[in-house]
Scaffold this motif. Sequence first.
Motif: not given
Lengths: 96, 96
Positions: A87, A89-94, B5, B7, B15, B19, B35-41, B47-48, B50
């Motif tokens: 799971v 929490r996406p923070i941004g991107g393309v 993908i 990590r 972090r 980001g 292109y998605v930058v996301a926190h691993d909750v 960060l993940l 993708t």
Amino acid sequence: MYGLITRLTAHAGRRDELGLCLLDPNVKRPGCHSYVVAHDVNDADALLVTEVWMSKASHDAWFNTIRESRVMRPALGLIALWGDTVVTRPIGGVGL
Amino acid sequence: MYGLITRLTAHAGRRDELGLCLLDPNVKRPGCHSYVVAHDVNDADALLVTEVWMSKASHDAWFNTIRESRVMRPALGLIALWGDTVVTRPIGGVGL
């Protein structure tokens, strides 16, 4: 935003079929910003599904609708192993 | 299409900074569909990331440009652990 990364392993030789089921254009995803179905290039039966939703609430509402409608039942029958979901929490991107 | 993908674990407490570096709007990604930058909750430093690219060639060309320009150097200094990358072959979805 609310994100999910899930590895699904299809029954042997059924990955293409599972991919098509997951991409069924009749399945609408209101509140979904990104939903990518991908082959794992190193595992002939595995798919990686990455999702970005507006919120957990929008995902959960969709999931409840899907469960009731049974429209995903063909896909569920093709899954041998439902891997742990990460799971995020996406923070941004393309492309969001 | 060509997908990745990854990590990334930032040095403790860095972090958010990592980001922001990864989302630097000056870094263009021609050929990148998503292109998605996301926190691993479940991991305060992870960060993940993708990515979906038009092709491996478009990704590799971008990567070579980035390496030469050193524009990503601030991000690299914030990464404590570069996890294994899962290479994928995206087949479709929402937002591609």
